[in-house]
Design an enzyme around this catalytic site. Structure first.
Site, PDB file in Angstrom:
ATOM      1  N   ARG A  60      77.058  -3.328  24.821  1.00 31.48           N
ATOM      2  CA  ARG A  60      75.769  -2.757  24.010  1.00 31.48           C
ATOM      3  C   ARG A  60      75.163  -1.637  24.740  1.00 31.48           C
ATOM      4  O   ARG A  60      74.801  -0.763  24.018  1.00 31.48           O
ATOM      5  CB  ARG A  60      74.925  -4.059  24.110  1.00 31.48           C
ATOM      6  CG  ARG A  60      73.544  -3.722  22.922  1.00 31.48           C
ATOM      7  CD  ARG A  60      72.752  -5.182  22.548  1.00 31.48           C
ATOM      8  NE  ARG A  60      71.708  -4.723  21.807  1.00 31.48           N
ATOM      9  CZ  ARG A  60      70.413  -5.036  22.333  1.00 31.48           C
ATOM     10  NH1 ARG A  60      70.232  -5.038  23.445  1.00 31.48           N
ATOM     11  NH2 ARG A  60      69.411  -4.528  21.541  1.00 31.48           N
ATOM     12  N   HIS A  64      74.102   1.738  22.492  1.00 26.92           N
ATOM     13  CA  HIS A  64      73.122   2.143  22.480  1.00 26.92           C
ATOM     14  C   HIS A  64      73.005   3.549  23.216  1.00 26.92           C
ATOM     15  O   HIS A  64      72.005   4.474  22.975  1.00 26.92           O
ATOM     16  CB  HIS A  64      72.096   1.234  23.207  1.00 26.92           C
ATOM     17  CG  HIS A  64      71.413   0.184  22.329  1.00 26.92           C
ATOM     18  ND1 HIS A  64      70.313  -0.259  22.023  1.00 26.92           N
ATOM     19  CD2 HIS A  64      72.357  -0.579  21.292  1.00 26.92           C
ATOM     20  CE1 HIS A  64      70.324  -1.212  21.094  1.00 26.92           C
ATOM     21  NE2 HIS A  64      71.593  -1.502  20.653  1.00 26.92           N
ATOM     22  N   ASN A  92      65.699  -0.986  22.830  1.00 24.19           N
ATOM     23  CA  ASN A  92      65.953  -1.136  24.215  1.00 24.19           C
ATOM     24  C   ASN A  92      65.054  -2.083  24.965  1.00 24.19           C
ATOM     25  O   ASN A  92      65.647  -2.723  26.051  1.00 24.19           O
ATOM     26  CB  ASN A  92      66.254   0.108  24.651  1.00 24.19           C
ATOM     27  CG  ASN A  92      67.229   1.075  24.082  1.00 24.19           C
ATOM     28  OD1 ASN A  92      68.116   0.473  23.525  1.00 24.19           O
ATOM     29  ND2 ASN A  92      67.358   2.366  24.305  1.00 24.19           N
ATOM     30  N   HIS A 191      79.145  -8.465  17.792  1.00 22.34           N
ATOM     31  CA  HIS A 191      78.195  -9.416  18.094  1.00 22.34           C
ATOM     32  C   HIS A 191      78.774 -10.979  18.212  1.00 22.34           C
ATOM     33  O   HIS A 191      78.310 -11.882  18.361  1.00 22.34           O
ATOM     34  CB  HIS A 191      77.105  -9.568  16.833  1.00 22.34           C
ATOM     35  CG  HIS A 191      76.024  -8.561  16.957  1.00 22.34           C
ATOM     36  ND1 HIS A 191      75.107  -8.486  16.072  1.00 22.34           N
ATOM     37  CD2 HIS A 191      75.875  -7.700  17.756  1.00 22.34           C
ATOM     38  CE1 HIS A 191      74.251  -7.515  16.324  1.00 22.34           C
ATOM     39  NE2 HIS A 191      74.509  -7.050  17.464  1.00 22.34           N
TER      40      HIS A 191
END
Length: 316
Positions: A60, A64, A92, A191
């Protein structure tokens, strides 16, 4: 005329050399730091062995990073007097993890090859190695990214898909980065590992109707209607293994986040979810290719940016 031709030839050669220098390559550190990649892999394997969730966190972190101005490690920068970093962005803050693992890896790599391997490349390789450590596909990570000297809180707030996104918003946010709808679904399938905080799925389990009733009741036991914002729930039923169970869960209306279930809710992506739920190999192939594409989002190369000594601050 001869001098003009020579100038043109020189200009073209310089241009082509510039392009070649700016391209990423899988063997970028083969000579300058030959043990860098194996060092990253060992550190990631150790971190995931200690806490399997860290694999999802490192994956992740890469996502991001890349979705905000490209894969330039801007997400790692702390706030300074001249800019506000991305760590406090809505997607975040109290959510993105793994900074300390990247710092540890950077320290190890710096001891091998000072000033050679970028933080951005470490994040990219760590994401791949995390997926592999949890049983997922591998892919060839292109290398040669350099690190940014600034960050953008506003871009992080605008470009990262929130868990409340509906399908059209997800399609648009990913399309803005050059991804097809199918690639968006494949990347959403990451996910299959990791956890989510109660604050990000409370509204779904209490107020939405396209949800398995037993599943909703189970999650309500983890996430009360009031309080417990930081309580964690697995994103799918086999959260420590990178597989295609995420898509099976969506068909059963067991998507934890609103944005998850939007992928299977009578819309244009239903058929993709059904395909991935019954064919893990096609999911693995597509998500690996999409990860390569994501890793190529607007990297800094050549003389742009820098190679940070510490990933959380610019040099100097």
């Amino acid at each position: 005329m001869a001098s003009l031709s020579s100038f043109f030839l020189f200009s073209m050669l310089s241009f082509l050399i510039g392009i070649a220098h700016a391209q990423l390559s899988s063997d970028f550190y083969a000579s300058s730091c030959p043990n860098a990649i194996s060092t990253i892999q060992t550190a990631v394997n150790n971190a995931v062995a200690q806490e399997s969730r860290m694999g999802a966190s490192l994956l992740r972190l890469h996502f991001h990073d890349c979705f905000v101005l490209g894969c330039d490690a801007s997400i790692l920068l702390n706030d300074t007097d001249s800019f506000t970093g991305e760590k406090t962005a809505g997607g975040n803050i109290n959510s993105v993890r793994g900074y300390e693992v990247i710092d540890t890896i950077k320290s190890q790599v710096e001891s091998l090859c000072p000033g050679v391997v970028s933080c951005a490349d470490i994040v990219a390789v760590a994401a791949r190695d995390s997926v592999v450590a949890l049983g997922g596909p591998t892919w060839t990570v292109q290398l040669g990214r350099r690190d940014s000297t600034t960050a953008s809180l506003s871009t992080a707030n605008s470009d990262l898909p929130p868990p409340t996104s509906d399908l059209s918003s997800l399609i648009n946010l990913f399309s803005n980065k050059g991804f097809t709808t199918q690639e968006m679904v494949a990347l959403s399938g990451t996910h299959t590992i990791g956890k989510a905080r109660c604050t990000n799925f409370r509204d779904r389990i209490y107020n939405e109707t396209n949800i398995n009733a037993t599943f909703a009741t189970e999650k309500q036991g983890i996430c009360p209607s009031d309080g417990g914002d930081e309580n964690l729930s697995d994103l799918d039923e086999s959260t420590n293994v990178f597989d295609n169970v995420y898509f099976t869960n969506l068909i059963e209306q067991k998507g934890l986040l609103h944005s998850d279930q939007q992928l299977y809710n009578g819309g244009s992506t239903d058929s993709i979810v059904e395909s991935y739920s019954s064919d893990s190999s096609s999911f693995f192939t597509d998500v690996a290719n999409a990860m390569i594409k994501m890793g190529n989002l607007s990297p800094l190369t050549g003389t742009d940016g820098e190679i940070r000594t510490n990933c959380w601050k610019v040099n100097g």
